[in-house]
Design a protein around this motif. Structure first.
Motif, mmCIF file in Angstrom:
data_model
loop_
_atom_site.group_PDB
_atom_site.id
_atom_site.type_symbol
_atom_site.label_atom_id
_atom_site.label_comp_id
_atom_site.label_asym_id
_atom_site.label_seq_id
_atom_site.Cartn_x
_atom_site.Cartn_y
_atom_site.Cartn_z
ATOM 1 N N LEU A 148 0.816 -1.208 0.000
ATOM 2 C CA LEU A 148 0.000 0.000 0.000
ATOM 3 C C LEU A 148 0.854 1.264 0.000
ATOM 4 O O LEU A 148 0.519 2.239 -0.677
ATOM 5 C CB LEU A 148 -0.956 -0.018 1.192
ATOM 6 C CG LEU A 148 -2.074 -1.062 1.057
ATOM 7 C CD1 LEU A 148 -2.726 -1.346 2.404
ATOM 8 C CD2 LEU A 148 -3.095 -0.618 0.032
ATOM 9 N N ALA A 149 1.968 1.253 0.722
ATOM 10 C CA ALA A 149 2.861 2.425 0.741
ATOM 11 C C ALA A 149 3.403 2.704 -0.655
ATOM 12 O O ALA A 149 3.543 3.869 -1.044
ATOM 13 C CB ALA A 149 3.999 2.200 1.729
ATOM 14 N N ALA A 150 3.674 1.646 -1.421
ATOM 15 C CA ALA A 150 4.169 1.822 -2.783
ATOM 16 C C ALA A 150 3.102 2.456 -3.686
ATOM 17 O O ALA A 150 3.416 2.930 -4.777
ATOM 18 C CB ALA A 150 4.613 0.483 -3.366
ATOM 19 N N ARG A 151 1.862 2.469 -3.210
ATOM 20 C CA ARG A 151 0.759 3.066 -3.974
ATOM 21 C C ARG A 151 0.246 4.343 -3.319
ATOM 22 O O ARG A 151 -0.894 4.744 -3.515
ATOM 23 C CB ARG A 151 -0.355 2.040 -4.142
ATOM 24 C CG ARG A 151 0.040 1.014 -5.206
ATOM 25 C CD ARG A 151 -0.534 -0.355 -4.926
ATOM 26 N NE ARG A 151 -0.016 -1.295 -5.915
ATOM 27 C CZ ARG A 151 1.163 -1.922 -5.797
ATOM 28 N NH1 ARG A 151 1.960 -1.698 -4.776
ATOM 29 N NH2 ARG A 151 1.565 -2.767 -6.728
ATOM 30 N N GLY A 152 1.105 4.959 -2.501
ATOM 31 C CA GLY A 152 0.807 6.272 -1.965
ATOM 32 C C GLY A 152 0.096 6.336 -0.629
ATOM 33 O O GLY A 152 -0.279 7.415 -0.186
ATOM 34 N N VAL A 153 -0.093 5.203 0.027
ATOM 35 C CA VAL A 153 -0.753 5.201 1.331
ATOM 36 C C VAL A 153 0.308 5.394 2.419
ATOM 37 O O VAL A 153 1.332 4.716 2.413
ATOM 38 C CB VAL A 153 -1.512 3.877 1.568
ATOM 39 C CG1 VAL A 153 -2.111 3.839 2.960
ATOM 40 C CG2 VAL A 153 -2.587 3.680 0.500
ATOM 41 N N ALA A 154 0.051 6.307 3.341
ATOM 42 C CA ALA A 154 0.979 6.497 4.462
ATOM 43 C C ALA A 154 0.999 5.221 5.300
ATOM 44 O O ALA A 154 -0.068 4.732 5.697
ATOM 45 C CB ALA A 154 0.536 7.680 5.313
ATOM 46 N N PRO A 155 2.173 4.641 5.555
ATOM 47 C CA PRO A 155 2.236 3.383 6.303
ATOM 48 C C PRO A 155 1.490 3.415 7.634
ATOM 49 O O PRO A 155 0.856 2.434 8.018
ATOM 50 C CB PRO A 155 3.734 3.161 6.509
ATOM 51 C CG PRO A 155 4.361 3.870 5.354
ATOM 52 C CD PRO A 155 3.493 5.078 5.112
ATOM 53 N N GLY A 156 1.514 4.552 8.319
ATOM 54 C CA GLY A 156 0.816 4.662 9.588
ATOM 55 C C GLY A 156 -0.696 4.622 9.475
ATOM 56 O O GLY A 156 -1.393 4.496 10.483
ATOM 57 N N HIS A 157 -1.203 4.701 8.257
ATOM 58 C CA HIS A 157 -2.650 4.652 8.048
ATOM 59 C C HIS A 157 -3.144 3.243 7.736
ATOM 60 O O HIS A 157 -4.346 3.037 7.609
ATOM 61 C CB HIS A 157 -3.065 5.593 6.920
ATOM 62 C CG HIS A 157 -2.949 7.026 7.290
ATOM 63 N ND1 HIS A 157 -3.375 8.031 6.453
ATOM 64 C CD2 HIS A 157 -2.456 7.652 8.378
ATOM 65 C CE1 HIS A 157 -3.151 9.195 7.024
ATOM 66 N NE2 HIS A 157 -2.589 8.982 8.193
ATOM 67 N N VAL A 158 -2.235 2.302 7.579
ATOM 68 C CA VAL A 158 -2.625 0.932 7.245
ATOM 69 C C VAL A 158 -2.897 0.167 8.541
ATOM 70 O O VAL A 158 -2.039 0.087 9.412
ATOM 71 C CB VAL A 158 -1.529 0.202 6.436
ATOM 72 C CG1 VAL A 158 -1.943 -1.232 6.139
ATOM 73 C CG2 VAL A 158 -1.235 0.965 5.148
ATOM 74 N N VAL A 159 -4.104 -0.380 8.662
ATOM 75 C CA VAL A 159 -4.485 -1.160 9.839
ATOM 76 C C VAL A 159 -4.799 -2.580 9.375
ATOM 77 O O VAL A 159 -5.617 -2.774 8.474
ATOM 78 C CB VAL A 159 -5.720 -0.550 10.543
ATOM 79 C CG1 VAL A 159 -6.166 -1.424 11.709
ATOM 80 C CG2 VAL A 159 -5.422 0.869 10.993
#
Length: 137
Positions: A27-38
């Protein structure tokens, strides 16, 4: 803000961590901030997940070997995410969980969610996920 809930047979902490890290990196590779992934894991109790009236654990032979036995996954992502994104993420979830040709049951459901309907903790207060973080003192 992507939230991935995985109901499956119990996994070890290292296995859960490996799945979480893999999905976060994807997801981070697709622009999602890692801290937002649950990523939330819930172990399924025997005979609590059924498909067609049959416990899914019964669909998986005892000698199935390595790989995913069964899982039900619910994914909340922003409503702006397109079908290509959801399809790629579904494939990544399946791979991270160890899907094989012997896996009898894997159900992945996407729930598009407006970020304004998600609240995050921010310095002791809640804020909608679509608003910027407060300035750090």
């Amino acid at each position: 803000m992507p939230t991935i809930e995985i109901l499956s047979p119990a996994m070890t902490v290292p296995a859960r961590r490996a799945v979480s890290v893999r999905l976060t990196r994807f997801l981070a590779a697709r622009g999602v901030a890692p801290g937002h992934v649950v990523v939330h894991f819930t172990p399924s109790e025997p005979n609590t997940l059924f498909s067609g009236g049959v416990p899914v654990a019964a669909l998986s032979p005892a000698d199935a070997g390595e790989g995913l036995r069964h899982a039900r996954v619910t994914v909340c992502v922003g409503a702006d995410r397109d079908e290509a994104f959801r399809s790629e993420l579904a494939g990544e979830i399946a791979a991270a969980l160890g899907l094989t040709e012997r896996t009898p049951f894997l159900y992945i459901e996407f729930r598009p969610t407006d970020p304004s309907h998600v609240y995050l903790a921010d310095q002791g207060r809640l804020r909608p996920a679509d608003t910027p973080r407060r300035n750090q003192p």
